[in-house]
Design a protein around this motif. Structure first.
Motif, short mmCIF file in Angstrom:
data_model
loop_
_atom_site.label_atom_id
_atom_site.label_comp_id
_atom_site.label_asym_id
_atom_site.label_seq_id
_atom_site.Cartn_x
_atom_site.Cartn_y
_atom_site.Cartn_z
N VAL A 190 14.13 8.20 -1.60
CA VAL A 190 14.15 7.96 -0.16
C VAL A 190 13.40 6.67 0.16
N GLN A 191 13.89 5.94 1.16
CA GLN A 191 13.25 4.69 1.55
C GLN A 191 11.82 4.94 2.03
N GLU A 192 10.89 4.13 1.54
CA GLU A 192 9.50 4.26 1.95
C GLU A 192 9.31 3.68 3.36
N LYS A 193 8.23 4.14 3.99
CA LYS A 193 7.92 3.63 5.31
C LYS A 193 7.45 2.17 5.23
N ARG A 195 13.52 11.92 4.56
CA ARG A 195 12.12 12.14 4.14
C ARG A 195 11.67 13.58 4.41
N ASN A 196 12.29 14.20 5.39
CA ASN A 196 11.90 15.56 5.77
C ASN A 196 12.86 16.61 5.22
N GLN A 253 12.73 12.81 -3.18
CA GLN A 253 11.89 11.98 -2.32
C GLN A 253 11.54 10.63 -2.95
N ARG A 283 16.51 7.51 6.60
CA ARG A 283 15.06 7.73 6.65
C ARG A 283 14.71 9.15 7.08
N GLU A 284 15.65 9.81 7.73
CA GLU A 284 15.40 11.21 8.11
C GLU A 284 15.42 12.12 6.88
#
Length: 204
Positions: free
Chosen positions: A139-142, A129-130, A136, A126-127
């Motif tokens: 990348v796993q969504e929130k 994301r930055n 992106q 999840r890091e």
């Protein structure tokens, strides 16, 4: 004699001693013949099996039969209050494996106490994301992690008592399943294992 020669000679003796020592495999089904007064594989297996049978036969689990979705479980703290050094995860993972196999529970690796372990990749992924190096869209969504509904905690206690020339060692496996929403205990059990040996035996 030269000190280097002495050193090499000593190392050679140690190497020969190591090579000559007998090592063999032991079948788990017959390894009880080599048990000690301390906790071993069979004790952990025994405590886990008795605990899971108690849990699966409890009214709480029987009532879960009417629910379609399995309960999300997290392993909380399991304290090793004995004289022996072993990972309490040996016990908890055996229990939670059987819980999952019942179809009524699923185990989260996103959070855990001392009795379990987390998968660090869950947070590390999840890091990304930055990190502009990652696509992106991949990348796993929130908001996708599933929070636990139940918490498995416990304590393993050891008590030594001298009886003449013998030594009695009592082990208590105390386990509790708690509803995280209400804080209420939905199941708990205590498994006792008692061993008797010589006073010369060391329970660690």
């Amino acid at each position: 004699m030269n000190s280097k020669i002495l050193s090499f000679t000593f190392m050679g003796v140690l190497l020969l001693a190591a090579c000559s020592s007998e090592v063999k495999y032991i079948d788990p089904s017959t390894s009880k013949d080599y048990t000690s007064i301390g906790l071993d594989y069979h004790d952990i297996e025994n405590a886990a099996n008795k605990s899971i049978q108690s849990l699966l036969q409890s009214n709480y689990v029987k009532n879960l039969a009417t629910q379609k979705n399995p309960k999300v479980l997290a392993i909380s703290d399991v304290i090793n209050d004995t004289m022996q050094n072993f990972s309490t995860e040996e016990l908890t993972r055996k229990i939670t494996r059987d819980m999952r196999n019942s179809g009524k529970f699923v185990l989260t690796m996103a959070m855990a106490g001392s009795g379990g372990s987390t998968d660090k990749m869950i947070k590390e992924a999840r890091e990304a994301r930055n990190d502009a190096e990652f696509n992106q869209y991949s990348v796993q969504e929130k908001g996708n992690l599933v929070a636990p509904e139940l918490s498995l905690s416990g304590k393993i206690v050891q008590r030594n008592t001298k009886i003449g020339s013998k030594q009695r060692v009592d082990y208590f496996f105390l386990l509790t399943l708690t509803d995280i929403k209400t804080g209420l205990v939905v199941w708990d059990d205590a498994i006792n294992i008692i061993k008797l040996g010589s006073n010369k035996s060391v329970a660690w």
